[in-house]
Design a protein around this motif. Structure first.
Motif, PDB file in Angstrom:
ATOM      1  N   PRO A   1      52.136  36.958  43.586  1.00  0.00           N
ATOM      2  CA  PRO A   1      51.735  38.365  44.225  1.00  0.00           C
ATOM      3  C   PRO A   1      51.864  38.212  45.612  1.00  0.00           C
TER       4      PRO A   1
ATOM      5  N   ASP B   1      45.990  32.414  44.058  1.00  0.00           N
ATOM      6  CA  ASP B   1      47.358  33.143  43.826  1.00  0.00           C
ATOM      7  C   ASP B   1      47.220  34.602  44.337  1.00  0.00           C
ATOM      8  N   ASP B   2      46.332  35.230  44.102  1.00  0.00           N
ATOM      9  CA  ASP B   2      46.040  36.856  44.390  1.00  0.00           C
ATOM     10  C   ASP B   2      45.060  36.932  45.559  1.00  0.00           C
TER      11      ASP B   2
END
Length: 299
Positions: free
Chosen positions: A103, A227-228
């Protein structure tokens, strides 16, 4: 009436009705005025009704013309839709490719997708935002041919189009005293928790940062992988921990409850790249690698 009237004659009628004049209708159609007049007269003869009242000063629709005009418009719209659908069916099918992506680099993935959609022949890219672990598993199962993700890259994969994202800020709650400082160093974080992933491969950015924060520093491990980053800003705002923030995050997501303070902790950076299973490189992956590289060069 044995046969339907020619569409061209119906089109001339509709244009004259719209402009209430033969000259402007002819100019719009790219025809001569006599040709338009002949088409309308031919249509009137075939239908057996007068469509216009003509005088030296004006052109008016007759009641029959006014009643038939909506049908003429519908007929022309249907014919245009028929032609467009036929052209779509006659065109060769567009190629498509799936791309998993982290993302954080979604803007880059979107630009690469637009680049491929605008080329000739066009390629549609189905974007799938996935975390590192999910993207790695999707590659292994063959669900996606390539993934744009951060290092460490999955074993058994080839990589290309590598690039670095600097981690030069620290996200802190807006009311924290750190938010008022011109910059923050690790020496100032002794009583703070720093959000980190549980999995920190040797040599990676998170392992280097954890080594810097040894001793009295506390780590708040939030997941196996981070990741986010945007979602973790909620934890920052709640005071659960501070987040080392990549420059991409600091420049793209602004929140009133979070401040980004320059973070001086050495050369911290995340490495991203396009990964795909080792072996023969499918043509679609080669095309995708080139698109990502071109996007990086022109950003």
């Amino acid at each position: 009436m044995a046969t339907a009237p020619p569409l061209r004659d119906v089109q001339c009628f509709a244009h004259v009705a719209r402009h209430l004049g033969f000259s402007r209708a002819a100019a719009e159609l790219g025809m001569s005025q006599p040709a338009v007049s002949q088409a309308v007269a031919r249509l009137e003869r075939q239908l057996g009704v007068a469509l216009f009242e003509r005088s030296s000063r004006a052109v008016r629709l007759t009641p029959a013309g006014a009643g038939l005009l909506p049908y003429a418009d519908t007929l022309l719209e249907t014919a245009a839709a028929f032609t467009a659908e036929a052209a779509r069916l006659a065109a060769p099918p567009r190629s498509s490719i799936q791309l998993a992506y982290a993302p954080l680099v979604g803007a880059l993935a979107a630009r690469a997708a637009r680049r491929l959609a605008g080329r000739e022949p066009a390629i549609d890219v189905e974007l799938r935002p996935l975390g590192w672990r999910a993207a790695t598993e999707a590659l292994a199962r063959g669900e996606v041919p390539a993934a744009l993700l951060s290092a460490p890259f999955p074993l058994g994969c080839t990589t290309g189009a590598r690039f670095h994202v600097a981690v030069a800020h620290l996200a802190v709650p807006a009311g924290d005293p750190l938010a008022a400082l011109p910059r923050v160093t690790p020496a100032l974080l002794g009583r703070h928790k720093v959000l980190m992933p549980r999995v920190r491969p040797p040599g990676g950015m998170w392992a280097r940062l954890a080594g810097t924060l040894r001793g009295a520093y506390q780590h708040q491990e939030v997941a196996d992988d981070i990741d986010d980053y945007a979602a973790l800003l909620d934890l920052v705002a709640a005071g659960i921990g501070l987040l080392p923030a990549p420059r991409l995050l600091a420049t793209s997501i602004r929140r009133p409850d979070v401040r980004y303070v320059p973070f001086d902790a050495g050369d911290l950076r995340l490495t991203f790249g396009l990964a795909w299973p080792a072996g023969r490189v499918p043509a679609e992956v080669t095309t995708l690698v080139h698109a990502v590289q071109e996007t990086l060069w022109t950003r």
